[in-house]
Design a protein around this motif. Structure first.
Motif, PDB file in Angstrom:
ATOM      1  N   SER A 104     -18.096  14.574  28.753  1.00  0.00           N
ATOM      2  CA  SER A 104     -19.053  14.451  27.604  1.00  0.00           C
ATOM      3  C   SER A 104     -19.826  15.810  27.303  1.00  0.00           C
ATOM      4  N   TYR A 105     -20.424  16.005  26.024  1.00  0.00           N
ATOM      5  CA  TYR A 105     -21.143  17.203  25.906  1.00  0.00           C
ATOM      6  C   TYR A 105     -22.275  17.235  27.004  1.00  0.00           C
ATOM      7  N   GLY A 106     -22.218  18.609  27.435  1.00  0.00           N
ATOM      8  CA  GLY A 106     -23.363  18.932  28.205  1.00  0.00           C
ATOM      9  C   GLY A 106     -22.755  18.933  29.671  1.00  0.00           C
ATOM     10  N   LYS A 107     -21.734  18.347  30.142  1.00  0.00           N
ATOM     11  CA  LYS A 107     -21.351  18.191  31.472  1.00  0.00           C
ATOM     12  C   LYS A 107     -20.191  19.087  31.584  1.00  0.00           C
ATOM     13  N   SER A 108     -20.195  19.730  32.917  1.00  0.00           N
ATOM     14  CA  SER A 108     -19.261  20.676  33.391  1.00  0.00           C
ATOM     15  C   SER A 108     -18.211  20.164  34.207  1.00  0.00           C
ATOM     16  N   PHE A 109     -16.967  20.834  34.567  1.00  0.00           N
ATOM     17  CA  PHE A 109     -16.137  20.359  35.345  1.00  0.00           C
ATOM     18  C   PHE A 109     -15.311  21.669  35.850  1.00  0.00           C
ATOM     19  N   ASP A 110     -14.934  21.840  37.035  1.00  0.00           N
ATOM     20  CA  ASP A 110     -14.401  22.819  37.690  1.00  0.00           C
ATOM     21  C   ASP A 110     -12.857  22.749  37.503  1.00  0.00           C
ATOM     22  N   GLN A 111     -12.188  23.474  36.904  1.00  0.00           N
ATOM     23  CA  GLN A 111     -10.810  23.544  36.669  1.00  0.00           C
ATOM     24  C   GLN A 111     -10.231  24.973  36.241  1.00  0.00           C
ATOM     25  N   LYS A 112      -8.948  25.208  36.845  1.00  0.00           N
ATOM     26  CA  LYS A 112      -8.734  26.678  36.674  1.00  0.00           C
ATOM     27  C   LYS A 112      -7.563  26.479  35.436  1.00  0.00           C
ATOM     28  N   VAL A 113      -7.767  27.380  34.730  1.00  0.00           N
ATOM     29  CA  VAL A 113      -6.946  27.541  33.484  1.00  0.00           C
ATOM     30  C   VAL A 113      -6.240  28.925  33.241  1.00  0.00           C
TER      31      VAL A 113
END
Length: 162
Positions: A5-14
């Motif tokens: 959701s808006y404002g949340k972050s996640f750790d993902q390699k792209v």
């Protein structure tokens, strides 16, 4: 992604690849249309693809969003909202400001700016590089949408039918 959701972050390699590299790898020789809507990243993208734009002369649709203050440092403060316009003017583009009032009704100031630009259900306004009044109004908008095409392209655009 449904947990985001808006404002949340996640750790993902792209893996990132430039537009030019992608087109080369897929044997794409001509690009006719580019749509850009990346929440403030329009500035970086346009800077990175300016040679690509000059080569392919695509129709361009951009939703320009205000930059987060930390990014303003890279741009002349008086032109931070105008970089997309200036980039496309420099590539000899005809530009149109799209009337998207619903997006911009966040403050009364922005509403007044919109009302001063668009009259009688107008859907768009041609942006002339020499129209300092209109460009000044656009520079004060937090968000705006533009449509443009190269004056040197093969496209025959009838803007009234868009």
């Amino acid at each position: 992604l449904s947990d985001l959701s808006y404002g949340k972050s996640f750790d993902q390699k792209v893996k990132l690849i430039s537009l030019e590299e992608y087109c080369t790898s897929k044997s794409i020789n001509k690009v006719d249309l580019i749509k850009i809507d990346i929440e403030g990243g329009e500035y970086e993208i346009l800077y990175d693809i300016k040679n690509f734009i000059n080569k392919h002369k695509p129709i361009i649709y951009i939703e320009v969003h205000s930059l987060v203050d930390q990014y303003y440092k890279k741009y002349d403060d008086t032109k931070k909202n105008l970089y997309p316009l200036n980039c496309l003017f420099n590539n000899e583009y005809e530009l149109f400001l799209i009337n998207d009032k619903k997006e911009n009704l966040k403050t009364n100031d922005v509403n007044l700016i919109y009302e001063s630009i668009f009259h009688d259900k107008m859907k768009y306004v041609k942006i002339s590089e020499s129209d300092s009044k209109l460009i000044s109004k656009i520079s004060n908008m937090s968000n705006y949408k533009i449509f443009g095409y190269s004056k040197n392209s093969d496209f025959q655009i009838e803007i009234d039918k868009i």
